[in-house]
Design an enzyme around this catalytic site. Sequence first.
Site, PDB file in Angstrom:
ATOM      1  N   HIS A  81     -18.761  -7.831 -12.562  1.00 48.89           N
ATOM      2  CA  HIS A  81     -18.769  -6.821 -11.502  1.00 48.89           C
ATOM      3  C   HIS A  81     -19.847  -7.123 -10.455  1.00 48.89           C
ATOM      4  O   HIS A  81     -20.687  -6.292 -10.124  1.00 48.89           O
ATOM      5  CB  HIS A  81     -18.987  -5.418 -12.082  1.00 48.89           C
ATOM      6  CG  HIS A  81     -18.412  -4.328 -11.220  1.00 48.89           C
ATOM      7  ND1 HIS A  81     -17.781  -3.218 -11.744  1.00 48.89           N
ATOM      8  CD2 HIS A  81     -18.359  -4.184  -9.877  1.00 48.89           C
ATOM      9  CE1 HIS A  81     -17.388  -2.433 -10.761  1.00 48.89           C
ATOM     10  NE2 HIS A  81     -17.734  -3.002  -9.605  1.00 48.89           N
ATOM     11  N   THR A  94     -10.682  -7.576  -8.401  1.00 46.66           N
ATOM     12  CA  THR A  94     -12.072  -7.313  -8.027  1.00 46.66           C
ATOM     13  C   THR A  94     -12.241  -5.842  -7.656  1.00 46.66           C
ATOM     14  O   THR A  94     -13.177  -5.472  -6.960  1.00 46.66           O
ATOM     15  CB  THR A  94     -12.498  -8.194  -6.829  1.00 46.66           C
ATOM     16  OG1 THR A  94     -11.568  -7.985  -5.754  1.00 46.66           O
ATOM     17  CG2 THR A  94     -12.514  -9.659  -7.206  1.00 46.66           C
ATOM     18  N   SER A  95     -11.327  -5.000  -8.128  1.00 41.95           N
ATOM     19  CA  SER A  95     -11.301  -3.600  -7.727  1.00 41.95           C
ATOM     20  C   SER A  95     -11.793  -2.675  -8.834  1.00 41.95           C
ATOM     21  O   SER A  95     -12.975  -2.345  -8.903  1.00 41.95           O
ATOM     22  CB  SER A  95      -9.882  -3.228  -7.283  1.00 41.95           C
ATOM     23  OG  SER A  95      -9.862  -1.963  -6.686  1.00 41.95           O
ATOM     24  N   ARG A  96     -10.900  -2.255  -9.733  1.00 38.60           N
ATOM     25  CA  ARG A  96     -11.250  -1.405 -10.865  1.00 38.60           C
ATOM     26  C   ARG A  96     -10.537  -1.915 -12.107  1.00 38.60           C
ATOM     27  O   ARG A  96      -9.351  -2.228 -12.075  1.00 38.60           O
ATOM     28  CB  ARG A  96     -10.871   0.064 -10.598  1.00 38.60           C
ATOM     29  CG  ARG A  96     -11.776   0.769  -9.599  1.00 38.60           C
ATOM     30  CD  ARG A  96     -13.174   0.989 -10.174  1.00 38.60           C
ATOM     31  NE  ARG A  96     -14.070   1.691  -9.262  1.00 38.60           N
ATOM     32  CZ  ARG A  96     -14.897   1.088  -8.429  1.00 38.60           C
ATOM     33  NH1 ARG A  96     -14.927  -0.238  -8.374  1.00 38.60           N
ATOM     34  NH2 ARG A  96     -15.696   1.786  -7.649  1.00 38.60           N
ATOM     35  N   ASP A 155       0.857  -1.169   0.000  1.00 39.75           N
ATOM     36  CA  ASP A 155       0.000   0.000   0.000  1.00 39.75           C
ATOM     37  C   ASP A 155       0.899   1.227   0.000  1.00 39.75           C
ATOM     38  O   ASP A 155       2.060   1.150   0.411  1.00 39.75           O
ATOM     39  CB  ASP A 155      -0.929   0.015   1.222  1.00 39.75           C
ATOM     40  CG  ASP A 155      -2.154   0.897   1.010  1.00 39.75           C
ATOM     41  OD1 ASP A 155      -3.253   0.354   0.864  1.00 39.75           O
ATOM     42  OD2 ASP A 155      -1.998   2.136   0.969  1.00 39.75           O
ATOM     43  N   ASP A 179     -13.292  -9.494 -12.030  1.00 37.50           N
ATOM     44  CA  ASP A 179     -14.695  -9.142 -11.833  1.00 37.50           C
ATOM     45  C   ASP A 179     -14.963  -7.757 -12.413  1.00 37.50           C
ATOM     46  O   ASP A 179     -16.094  -7.283 -12.401  1.00 37.50           O
ATOM     47  CB  ASP A 179     -15.039  -9.168 -10.337  1.00 37.50           C
ATOM     48  CG  ASP A 179     -16.515  -8.930 -10.051  1.00 37.50           C
ATOM     49  OD1 ASP A 179     -17.349  -9.595 -10.701  1.00 37.50           O
ATOM     50  OD2 ASP A 179     -16.836  -8.079  -9.199  1.00 37.50           O
ATOM     51  N   GLU A 190     -15.676  -1.889 -19.285  1.00 35.97           N
ATOM     52  CA  GLU A 190     -16.901  -2.585 -18.891  1.00 35.97           C
ATOM     53  C   GLU A 190     -18.161  -1.751 -19.033  1.00 35.97           C
ATOM     54  O   GLU A 190     -19.266  -2.299 -19.057  1.00 35.97           O
ATOM     55  CB  GLU A 190     -16.790  -3.060 -17.438  1.00 35.97           C
ATOM     56  CG  GLU A 190     -16.805  -1.952 -16.405  1.00 35.97           C
ATOM     57  CD  GLU A 190     -16.786  -2.501 -14.977  1.00 35.97           C
ATOM     58  OE1 GLU A 190     -17.714  -2.183 -14.225  1.00 35.97           O
ATOM     59  OE2 GLU A 190     -15.846  -3.232 -14.628  1.00 35.97           O
TER      60      GLU A 190
END
Length: 332
Positions: A298, A235-237, A178, A261, A266
Amino acid sequence: MRVTVFSSQPYDQRFLEETLQGHQGGLDVEFVYQEASLSDQTVSLAQGADAVCVFVNDRLDTAVLEALAGQGARAIFLRCAGFNNVDIAAAKKLGFFVARVPAYSPEAVAEHALALVMTLNRHTNRAWLRVREGNFSLDGLLGTTLSRKTIGIVGAGRIGLATARIFKGIGCRVLGFDVSVSSAFAELGTQVSLDVLLAQSDIVSLHCPLTDANRHMINRATLAQMKRGAMLVNTSRGGLIDTRAVIDSLRSRHLGSLAIDVYEQEESLFFRDRSSNILDDDVFQLLLTFPNVLVTGHQGFFTVEAMREIAEVTLYNIHCFASAVTCPNTIG
């Protein structure tokens, strides 16, 4: 107050209306539901609205914001945490009240990431199809034991922490990256540089917001740093991944598998039934041809608990705006 809800589906209406009916003290709000996404082509649907309620793929650039302001709208309520689809500087200049749902059921997204990893690793989607056809052969379904594997969590926010807890619970070694140090993550794993995480992880899972600084953070250079045969999960952006670079890495067999996802283009695909249409996206179609690629539309957030929380926080944000009180969820 009249609020036009864009990109609305039956489940949005269900949870917003249920929450509105149960709102203590009452709230004078009328929701007008529009299935269309918000863009410069559809902004006229908000004519007469005091505010709009939008989702991840609605576009609120300068032109759309100016049109909304010209129609009398004064507030923007996001049913999501991310706000990269909103020109915040323009919104502030035009005097909009902008509020989001900063976090909702982080476990929902974390559990979906686990489901993607488990499905891709043990080929349960392919096994299910075989059994339906009476094929009980195991050849081609060989997976690996996840216990004692190394998972790299990119993003140590609430969703990243929830994901780390899950994978630690099944016996994985957990690494995290992070931009800031997370004391909470220290209880679950080891925070390292992105280079170290990519080089050592058997699974890399993305859990960070999309910004100008990290767009295409997974690119040809960072893919080359990953372990050969590693799994990439997003699974974020969608914009965090350079899709064409990922396809080339899959073709060269360097990237072992991919579970997503979200997808960077999209907005023209997801949240609608396209089964009777030809998908006019060659890159996405190519992704679907890989047997080691798993795509969902998503749905990581899509649980009863998360939908209720989104509706509750959205109604709270509307209450703050209507009552002219300080709102902790405002942006800009």
